[in-house]
Design an enzyme around this catalytic site. Sequence first.
Site, PDB file in Angstrom:
ATOM      1  N   ASP A  77       4.599   9.520   7.360  1.00  0.00           N
ATOM      2  CA  ASP A  77       4.402   8.213   7.965  1.00  0.00           C
ATOM      3  C   ASP A  77       4.933   7.141   7.006  1.00  0.00           C
ATOM      4  O   ASP A  77       5.446   7.457   5.924  1.00  0.00           O
ATOM      5  CB  ASP A  77       2.937   7.986   8.335  1.00  0.00           C
ATOM      6  CG  ASP A  77       1.985   8.029   7.139  1.00  0.00           C
ATOM      7  OD1 ASP A  77       2.423   7.812   5.990  1.00  0.00           O
ATOM      8  OD2 ASP A  77       0.783   8.275   7.363  1.00  0.00           O
ATOM      9  N   SER A  78       4.816   5.887   7.396  1.00  0.00           N
ATOM     10  CA  SER A  78       5.402   4.810   6.588  1.00  0.00           C
ATOM     11  C   SER A  78       4.767   4.735   5.199  1.00  0.00           C
ATOM     12  O   SER A  78       5.459   4.460   4.213  1.00  0.00           O
ATOM     13  CB  SER A  78       5.303   3.467   7.299  1.00  0.00           C
ATOM     14  OG  SER A  78       3.961   3.162   7.602  1.00  0.00           O
TER      15      SER A  78
END
Length: 90
Positions: free
Chosen positions: A33-34
Amino acid sequence: MLEKIMEILSAQLSLDPDDITLDADVVGDFGADSLDIVQMAAEFERVFNIEISDEEIMSVKTVADILEYIESRVGVVQKSDILTSGQLSW
């Protein structure tokens, strides 16, 4: 360099290093994920002594992209260091 990148990916994403291939998509295949990506970028910066902008790190998709990007940045940093340290003479 690839081995170190794989170590970082493995540690950050809890992956078996044998599952990491050059064509693997970090988000699509590994579920990064980010936050994972930002943390990996920070580790790449620390380990390879480079700077990576948020825009740049978000543009790389595969392990091969990461390798290519870091190789290109390490060369720039080393050349820059030589030029600013006065070691290069004409």
